[in-house]
Design a protein around this motif. Sequence first.
Motif, PDB file in Angstrom:
ATOM      1  N   ASN A 136      -8.100   0.744  -3.723  1.00 19.63           N
ATOM      2  CA  ASN A 136      -7.329   0.293  -3.001  1.00 19.63           C
ATOM      3  C   ASN A 136      -5.992   0.511  -2.711  1.00 19.63           C
ATOM      4  O   ASN A 136      -4.876   0.241  -1.647  1.00 19.63           O
ATOM      5  CB  ASN A 136      -7.155  -1.406  -2.351  1.00 19.63           C
ATOM      6  CG  ASN A 136      -6.157  -2.269  -3.710  1.00 19.63           C
ATOM      7  OD1 ASN A 136      -5.452  -1.131  -4.865  1.00 19.63           O
ATOM      8  ND2 ASN A 136      -6.612  -3.171  -4.225  1.00 19.63           N
ATOM      9  N   ASP A 137      -5.567   1.570  -3.228  1.00 22.28           N
ATOM     10  CA  ASP A 137      -3.904   2.702  -2.477  1.00 22.28           C
ATOM     11  C   ASP A 137      -2.569   1.598  -3.025  1.00 22.28           C
ATOM     12  O   ASP A 137      -1.732   1.814  -2.655  1.00 22.28           O
ATOM     13  CB  ASP A 137      -4.082   3.452  -1.532  1.00 22.28           C
ATOM     14  CG  ASP A 137      -5.531   3.875  -1.295  1.00 22.28           C
ATOM     15  OD1 ASP A 137      -5.268   5.259  -2.081  1.00 22.28           O
ATOM     16  OD2 ASP A 137      -6.179   3.986   0.116  1.00 22.28           O
ATOM     17  N   LYS A 138      -2.614   0.184  -3.791  1.00 20.33           N
ATOM     18  CA  LYS A 138      -1.940  -0.296  -3.731  1.00 20.33           C
ATOM     19  C   LYS A 138      -0.813  -0.294  -4.952  1.00 20.33           C
ATOM     20  O   LYS A 138      -1.367  -0.052  -5.865  1.00 20.33           O
ATOM     21  CB  LYS A 138      -2.224  -1.864  -4.038  1.00 20.33           C
ATOM     22  CG  LYS A 138      -3.208  -2.333  -2.404  1.00 20.33           C
ATOM     23  CD  LYS A 138      -3.166  -3.837  -2.387  1.00 20.33           C
ATOM     24  CE  LYS A 138      -3.354  -4.374  -1.086  1.00 20.33           C
ATOM     25  NZ  LYS A 138      -2.959  -5.710  -0.751  1.00 20.33           N
ATOM     26  N   ASN A 150      -3.339   1.628  -7.530  1.00 23.68           N
ATOM     27  CA  ASN A 150      -4.668   1.528  -8.010  1.00 23.68           C
ATOM     28  C   ASN A 150      -5.197   2.639  -6.602  1.00 23.68           C
ATOM     29  O   ASN A 150      -5.215   2.216  -5.448  1.00 23.68           O
ATOM     30  CB  ASN A 150      -4.755   0.505  -6.952  1.00 23.68           C
ATOM     31  CG  ASN A 150      -6.924   0.047  -7.174  1.00 23.68           C
ATOM     32  OD1 ASN A 150      -7.203   0.490  -7.077  1.00 23.68           O
ATOM     33  ND2 ASN A 150      -6.794  -1.635  -8.132  1.00 23.68           N
ATOM     34  N   LYS A 152       1.114  -1.311   0.206  1.00 23.59           N
ATOM     35  CA  LYS A 152      -0.148  -0.091   0.107  1.00 23.59           C
ATOM     36  C   LYS A 152       0.894   1.376   0.152  1.00 23.59           C
ATOM     37  O   LYS A 152       1.445   1.202   0.918  1.00 23.59           O
ATOM     38  CB  LYS A 152      -0.975   0.100   1.019  1.00 23.59           C
ATOM     39  CG  LYS A 152      -1.541   1.241   1.317  1.00 23.59           C
ATOM     40  CD  LYS A 152      -2.678   0.884   2.932  1.00 23.59           C
ATOM     41  CE  LYS A 152      -3.681   2.172   2.471  1.00 23.59           C
ATOM     42  NZ  LYS A 152      -4.977   2.181   3.474  1.00 23.59           N
TER      43      LYS A 152
END
Length: 121
Positions: free
Chosen positions: A112-114, A109, A69
């Motif tokens: 989902n902040d990944k 992304n 993340k």
Amino acid sequence: MKTLVKAIVLSISTAFIATSAMAAPQDHQPPKPYAQQHHKAPAPQHHAPQHKQVYKKVDPSRDWKVGQKVPNQYQSKVYKVDHSKYKKLSKPGRNQQWIKVNGDYVLMNVVNDKIVKIIAG
């Protein structure tokens, strides 16, 4: 992950130290008798603690991995970049955004902040 944990521990410990410093008794001089106060008194000095968030300089191409993340401080509009201005950046897919952190480009992304991809700068 270790960097994030260290940042959290540092912030919490700084908060505790600041709280105890504010709760400590202050050294004040007793007021002078009225007869001796013929000169203009100096303005009171306020020593408010100045808190500045300190982050270790991160090198995404070395410190971060795909699937991890992205830390919250790098998810703002300040770090976003337009892929069309850089030849080495591909067009981001749906729900993806390129960010630039300390010279490295990170495709993340936004749902989902990944991290999807990292390109060293």
